[in-house]
Design an enzyme around this catalytic site. Sequence first.
Site, PDB file in Angstrom:
ATOM      1  CD  GLU A 104       4.117 -17.480  -4.498  1.00 30.01           C
ATOM      2  OE1 GLU A 104       3.515 -16.568  -3.881  1.00 30.01           O
ATOM      3  OE2 GLU A 104       3.675 -17.982  -5.537  1.00 30.01           O
ATOM      4  CG  ASN A 149       3.158 -20.247  -2.230  1.00 31.89           C
ATOM      5  OD1 ASN A 149       4.118 -21.016  -2.261  1.00 31.89           O
ATOM      6  ND2 ASN A 149       2.443 -19.948  -3.305  1.00 31.89           N
ATOM      7  CD  GLU A 165      -0.543 -18.237  -3.431  1.00 28.40           C
ATOM      8  OE1 GLU A 165      -1.302 -17.352  -3.861  1.00 28.40           O
ATOM      9  OE2 GLU A 165       0.458 -17.996  -2.737  1.00 28.40           O
ATOM     10  NE  ARG A 208       6.187 -22.229  -7.326  1.00 23.67           N
ATOM     11  CZ  ARG A 208       5.201 -21.399  -6.950  1.00 23.67           C
ATOM     12  NH1 ARG A 208       5.477 -20.270  -6.309  1.00 23.67           N
ATOM     13  NH2 ARG A 208       3.954 -21.706  -7.187  1.00 23.67           N
ATOM     14  CE1 TYR A 241       4.374 -13.315  -0.381  1.00 25.08           C
ATOM     15  CE2 TYR A 241       2.816 -15.117  -0.658  1.00 25.08           C
ATOM     16  CZ  TYR A 241       3.857 -14.353  -1.135  1.00 25.08           C
ATOM     17  OH  TYR A 241       4.394 -14.618  -2.364  1.00 25.08           O
ATOM     18  CG  HIS A 274       1.112 -18.403 -10.456  1.00 26.22           C
ATOM     19  ND1 HIS A 274       2.189 -18.676  -9.631  1.00 26.22           N
ATOM     20  CD2 HIS A 274       0.487 -17.344  -9.902  1.00 26.22           C
ATOM     21  CE1 HIS A 274       2.210 -17.800  -8.634  1.00 26.22           C
ATOM     22  NE2 HIS A 274       1.180 -16.974  -8.782  1.00 26.22           N
TER      23      HIS A 274
HETATM   24  C1  PNW Z   1       0.576 -14.854  -3.995  1.00 27.79           C
HETATM   25  N1  PNW Z   1      -4.546 -12.633  -0.727  1.00 27.79           N
HETATM   26  O1  PNW Z   1      -0.658 -14.250  -4.173  1.00 27.79           O
HETATM   27  C2  PNW Z   1       0.899 -15.281  -5.397  1.00 27.79           C
HETATM   28  O2  PNW Z   1       1.187 -16.637  -5.602  1.00 27.79           O
HETATM   29  C3  PNW Z   1       1.798 -14.375  -6.149  1.00 27.79           C
HETATM   30  O3  PNW Z   1       1.532 -14.470  -7.528  1.00 27.79           O
HETATM   31  C4  PNW Z   1       1.642 -12.967  -5.609  1.00 27.79           C
HETATM   32  O4  PNW Z   1       2.334 -12.036  -6.384  1.00 27.79           O
HETATM   33  C5  PNW Z   1       2.120 -12.991  -4.175  1.00 27.79           C
HETATM   34  O5  PNW Z   1       1.404 -13.932  -3.397  1.00 27.79           O
HETATM   35  C6  PNW Z   1       2.020 -11.654  -3.457  1.00 27.79           C
HETATM   36  O6  PNW Z   1       0.687 -11.238  -3.344  1.00 27.79           O
HETATM   37  C7  PNW Z   1      -1.551 -13.864  -3.238  1.00 27.79           C
HETATM   38  O7  PNW Z   1      -5.180 -11.622  -1.043  1.00 27.79           O
HETATM   39  C8  PNW Z   1      -2.351 -12.791  -3.581  1.00 27.79           C
HETATM   40  O8  PNW Z   1      -4.827 -13.275   0.307  1.00 27.79           O
HETATM   41  C9  PNW Z   1      -3.343 -12.390  -2.751  1.00 27.79           C
HETATM   42  C10 PNW Z   1      -3.548 -13.068  -1.564  1.00 27.79           C
HETATM   43  C11 PNW Z   1      -2.758 -14.139  -1.205  1.00 27.79           C
HETATM   44  C12 PNW Z   1      -1.756 -14.549  -2.061  1.00 27.79           C
END
Ligand code: PNW
Length: 473
Positions: free
Chosen positions: A370, A296, A172, A83, A298, A127
């Site tokens: 992601e 995505n 996102e 991707r 995290y 992106h």
């Molecule tokens: C995602 N937050 O970004 C992105 O899609 C990627 O490009 C990035 O490198 C990855 O997660 C890791 O950060 C985010 O602050 C960046 O909530 C910031 C946030 C969430 C997602």
Amino acid sequence: IQKSRAETEIRFPTDFVWGAATAAYQIEGAVTEDGRGPSVWDTFAHTPGKVLGGDTGDVATDHYHRFREDVALMASLGLTAYRFSVSWSRVRPDGTGPVNPKGLDFYRRLVDTLLEAGVQPWPTLYHWDLPQALEDAGGWPARDAAYRFAEYAQLVCDAVGDRVVNWTTINEPWCAAFLGYASGDHAPGRRDPEASLRAAHHLLLGHGLAAQALRGERRRIGASVNLYAVSPASEAPEDVDAARRIDGLQNRFFLDALLHGRYPEDVLADVDRFDLGVQDGDLDLIGGSVDQLGINYYNRFFVTGQEGAAPAITSPFAQASPWPGSEHVGFVQVGRPVTAMGWEIDESGLAEVLTRVAEDYPSVPLYVTENGAAFDDVVADGENGEGPHVDDPDRVAYIDAHLRACHTVISAGVPLRGYFAWSLMDNFEWGWGYAKRFGLVYVDFLTQARIPKTSARWYSSVIEQGGLGRMGT
Ligand code: PNW
């Protein structure tokens, strides 16, 4: 301890998609080459005080020049899909005027090289790198950006649409809208709540229009949303309401629009003093426009509506919650282990998010587009003639735990069809510059040497086996 068979034999479906992800501004470099125009991220990164250490994506991982080497690496790891994102300002430098054939050529070469290597190309069209000229004309808060986005989607589709099956329109939209236009943590760095809401709507409208342009026989069209598990920090009514607001703006706003063709009533009520710019027919266009959904994931947020809590960790410069409708919300750490981003690790949140989407929005095929973690990786010199290596057991454990969560929900019937690790390689991590490493592959930013970390080799063996064995295999 004797492990049960269920723990030691975790097999994914044979057609499960095993991928890794990147994004154009984070890896390509070559920002003035072959006719590429400036994007909002070029401007933002070159504005003092916006990115940690004054880092920029000018060179990044030099992928524009090294893509053949990088594709060979993907193939050697056994990835079945890659991707990546397309840089809008490479394809159409000012967003409205002439097309740049050399920009399209780069993505033709990349797609062909991937296909020759047996890796499915999964392009994402947006992106976060809006052509600067379009920002100067009002950016995403202006409706015109959505129409220009659909034109650009058509250009990319004309170039590689015969060879690409899986398309992601926007990545996102929450980040693009609210980090870009509300908190100002990301480009273009504006702090205007109404503009951020209009940006969110126009990103979704742009997605809907682009989906129409991309629609075709064999193509599968999706969008990637960053979803969070959201829990109240306590049972206090203020905290429960804070969780409703954050879940509303970060998750349901985008899910309801894309999958039900409406915005949630409670969120609209939270932000009713703002004009989102919604016109008749917009939500019909946005709703039902995806064949599959990218998620995505995290971390989980614990939130409070009571005084004195910290901002979410969204950038090195994060301020108290700037999200419209949740201005008073604070984010609480509950003491779980954290990644180098300070984000608490909680794989149960991924299972929760996937299950929730499958229940509330049934029968949409899902992909984790992601998931991954930053850790402070260290290069060790090799012994006995071996090259340098990077041992990253924390990242292996993170991905292992999240893959187990994926497997659990698949077994329960969630239509999860693939997983993309973020990221293939260390890269420009937005406001943190090169200080945070998410890669499976280590990048020495001085020499551009690529060193597969232990996690890359481990992920490769997971792919080869089609699942997880005992820990460490
Ligand atoms: C995602 N937050 O970004 C992105 O899609 C990627 O490009 C990035 O490198 C990855 O997660 C890791 O950060 C985010 O602050 C960046 O909530 C910031 C946030 C969430 C997602």
